[in-house]
Design a protein around this motif. Sequence first.
Motif, PDB file in Angstrom:
ATOM      1  N   ASP A  55      38.420  26.351  38.184  1.00  0.00           N
ATOM      2  CA  ASP A  55      37.316  26.415  37.154  1.00  0.00           C
ATOM      3  C   ASP A  55      38.084  25.665  35.834  1.00  0.00           C
ATOM      4  N   HIS A  56      39.471  25.733  35.814  1.00  0.00           N
ATOM      5  CA  HIS A  56      40.221  25.134  34.733  1.00  0.00           C
ATOM      6  C   HIS A  56      40.031  26.457  33.559  1.00  0.00           C
ATOM      7  N   ARG A  57      39.748  27.402  33.803  1.00  0.00           N
ATOM      8  CA  ARG A  57      39.553  28.758  32.864  1.00  0.00           C
ATOM      9  C   ARG A  57      40.255  29.778  33.400  1.00  0.00           C
ATOM     10  N   THR A  58      40.505  30.029  34.589  1.00  0.00           N
ATOM     11  CA  THR A  58      41.269  30.889  35.370  1.00  0.00           C
ATOM     12  C   THR A  58      42.731  30.784  35.437  1.00  0.00           C
ATOM     13  N   LEU A  59      43.627  31.806  34.809  1.00  0.00           N
ATOM     14  CA  LEU A  59      45.079  31.481  34.627  1.00  0.00           C
ATOM     15  C   LEU A  59      45.695  32.769  36.112  1.00  0.00           C
ATOM     16  N   PHE A  60      46.297  32.337  36.752  1.00  0.00           N
ATOM     17  CA  PHE A  60      46.921  33.257  37.618  1.00  0.00           C
ATOM     18  C   PHE A  60      48.745  33.255  37.365  1.00  0.00           C
ATOM     19  N   LEU A  61      48.874  34.636  36.924  1.00  0.00           N
ATOM     20  CA  LEU A  61      50.174  34.634  36.640  1.00  0.00           C
ATOM     21  C   LEU A  61      51.225  35.371  37.564  1.00  0.00           C
ATOM     22  N   GLU A  62      52.363  34.863  37.862  1.00  0.00           N
ATOM     23  CA  GLU A  62      53.206  35.146  38.776  1.00  0.00           C
ATOM     24  C   GLU A  62      54.249  36.141  38.172  1.00  0.00           C
ATOM     25  N   THR A  63      54.337  37.431  38.453  1.00  0.00           N
ATOM     26  CA  THR A  63      55.229  38.331  37.467  1.00  0.00           C
ATOM     27  C   THR A  63      56.296  39.132  38.537  1.00  0.00           C
ATOM     28  N   ARG A  64      57.089  39.846  37.991  1.00  0.00           N
ATOM     29  CA  ARG A  64      57.880  40.522  38.591  1.00  0.00           C
ATOM     30  C   ARG A  64      57.999  42.093  38.242  1.00  0.00           C
ATOM     31  N   VAL A  65      57.557  43.287  39.072  1.00  0.00           N
ATOM     32  CA  VAL A  65      56.908  44.312  38.873  1.00  0.00           C
ATOM     33  C   VAL A  65      57.884  45.119  39.664  1.00  0.00           C
ATOM     34  N   PRO A  66      57.771  46.669  39.224  1.00  0.00           N
ATOM     35  CA  PRO A  66      58.713  47.569  40.079  1.00  0.00           C
ATOM     36  C   PRO A  66      58.192  47.832  41.511  1.00  0.00           C
ATOM     37  N   SER A  67      59.036  48.164  42.464  1.00  0.00           N
ATOM     38  CA  SER A  67      58.748  48.184  43.798  1.00  0.00           C
ATOM     39  C   SER A  67      59.641  49.368  44.411  1.00  0.00           C
ATOM     40  N   GLY A  68      59.054  50.080  45.460  1.00  0.00           N
ATOM     41  CA  GLY A  68      59.515  51.280  45.982  1.00  0.00           C
ATOM     42  C   GLY A  68      59.115  51.579  47.278  1.00  0.00           C
ATOM     43  N   PRO A  69      59.439  52.813  47.871  1.00  0.00           N
ATOM     44  CA  PRO A  69      58.754  53.334  49.026  1.00  0.00           C
ATOM     45  C   PRO A  69      57.640  54.231  48.840  1.00  0.00           C
ATOM     46  N   LYS A  77      47.129  43.859  34.751  1.00  0.00           N
ATOM     47  CA  LYS A  77      46.381  43.179  34.082  1.00  0.00           C
ATOM     48  C   LYS A  77      46.770  42.287  32.972  1.00  0.00           C
ATOM     49  N   ALA A  78      46.174  41.284  32.844  1.00  0.00           N
ATOM     50  CA  ALA A  78      46.517  40.269  31.816  1.00  0.00           C
ATOM     51  C   ALA A  78      45.103  40.035  30.886  1.00  0.00           C
ATOM     52  N   VAL A  79      45.434  40.111  29.646  1.00  0.00           N
ATOM     53  CA  VAL A  79      44.393  39.790  28.651  1.00  0.00           C
ATOM     54  C   VAL A  79      44.918  38.650  27.629  1.00  0.00           C
ATOM     55  N   LEU A  80      43.832  38.109  27.048  1.00  0.00           N
ATOM     56  CA  LEU A  80      44.122  37.251  26.029  1.00  0.00           C
ATOM     57  C   LEU A  80      44.247  38.034  24.716  1.00  0.00           C
ATOM     58  N   THR A  81      45.378  37.883  24.089  1.00  0.00           N
ATOM     59  CA  THR A  81      45.612  38.762  22.911  1.00  0.00           C
ATOM     60  C   THR A  81      44.898  38.187  21.309  1.00  0.00           C
ATOM     61  N   ASP A  82      44.439  36.613  21.488  1.00  0.00           N
ATOM     62  CA  ASP A  82      44.228  36.009  20.181  1.00  0.00           C
ATOM     63  C   ASP A  82      43.345  35.068  20.371  1.00  0.00           C
ATOM     64  N   ALA A 113      48.894  38.481  38.268  1.00  0.00           N
ATOM     65  CA  ALA A 113      47.758  39.217  37.417  1.00  0.00           C
ATOM     66  C   ALA A 113      47.095  37.803  37.386  1.00  0.00           C
ATOM     67  N   GLU A 114      45.647  38.071  36.732  1.00  0.00           N
ATOM     68  CA  GLU A 114      44.447  37.062  36.679  1.00  0.00           C
ATOM     69  C   GLU A 114      43.959  37.201  35.357  1.00  0.00           C
ATOM     70  N   VAL A 115      43.806  36.315  34.422  1.00  0.00           N
ATOM     71  CA  VAL A 115      42.881  36.420  33.199  1.00  0.00           C
ATOM     72  C   VAL A 115      41.859  35.243  33.186  1.00  0.00           C
ATOM     73  N   ARG A 116      40.650  35.557  32.917  1.00  0.00           N
ATOM     74  CA  ARG A 116      39.673  34.236  32.753  1.00  0.00           C
ATOM     75  C   ARG A 116      39.620  33.864  31.322  1.00  0.00           C
ATOM     76  N   LEU A 117      39.876  32.550  30.933  1.00  0.00           N
ATOM     77  CA  LEU A 117      39.502  32.541  29.578  1.00  0.00           C
ATOM     78  C   LEU A 117      38.223  32.008  29.233  1.00  0.00           C
ATOM     79  N   PRO A 118      37.903  32.050  27.828  1.00  0.00           N
ATOM     80  CA  PRO A 118      36.595  31.872  27.322  1.00  0.00           C
ATOM     81  C   PRO A 118      36.092  30.343  27.425  1.00  0.00           C
TER      82      PRO A 118
END
Length: 273
Positions: A55-69, A77-82, A113-118
């Motif tokens: 849709d040219h509005r949704t961003l999929f952001l690949e991140t590194r997060v903690p992991s364990g047993p 979550k991802a949010v538009l800050t401005d 994480a995913e965020v949909r732009l306006p």
Amino acid sequence: MIALLCAAVVPLLGACGTEAAGGGGGRAPSSAATEPIPWTTAQPSAVTGVRLGDDHRTLFLETRVPSGPHPCVRDLKAVLTDPMTDLARVQITFTSPSGDRSSGCTEERTATAEVRLPEPLGDRDVIVDNYTRFTADGAEPPALRLCGELGCTPPATGCTTASYEQALMAVNAPDHTYRNSEKCDGKWLVLDFSWRTGPACGGSPDPACSSRLGDRWFFRAKESGWDPIFRTSAGGCQDIQRREPAFPTSLCASLAPLSPSLHPSHPPATTTP
């Protein structure tokens, strides 16, 4: 007599048994071990990729997060800050107990994480968590391209100030380094630089207040930028041309040796018997 001694010993043993079961001296066991590990808000250690949805509005952001047993991440979550201008600024957060290593969250994994732009992203760049920048310019859709330390459009390799700054980065020059001299023909470069090491003395004439170290590096031009090939404190061409015979004499013949007080030395560590 023996019966009386046995009668006296039995209560003592009973008392000892009671003390051991109570955890020592009658003190209550600590509750710290039973307290739950707190989940706190955190940000990813890295954002490694961004791709744009159909849709040219949704961003999929690949991140590194903690992991364990056990579970280590909630509420990613991802949010538009401005409001979107010429950039789209995004922040990624999650909650995790990883601040306490006893949680077991000592490894990392990839999460999206995913965020949909306006509105559609268009030709805007995306900045994630204030410092990681992605651009569609030169990227292969739907992925965006991760920009480097020199920005999204690194300077062309050549005899320019911006290109010399890239050369300093390539040799991990210290912060606040300044260039003393450079000799360049567009294909080869020799760069002398130094950095202050003395204390800030408020204009004092004490030589220690302006003490410094220096270095000399030789580079070869590549598509990715200046590539360091040799380091020396010697003058002239002998050392560099022994290492790289093609290095032009015109760039090294007039080089004076670096002062021993300027050139950093790293003697091998000695072991104490």
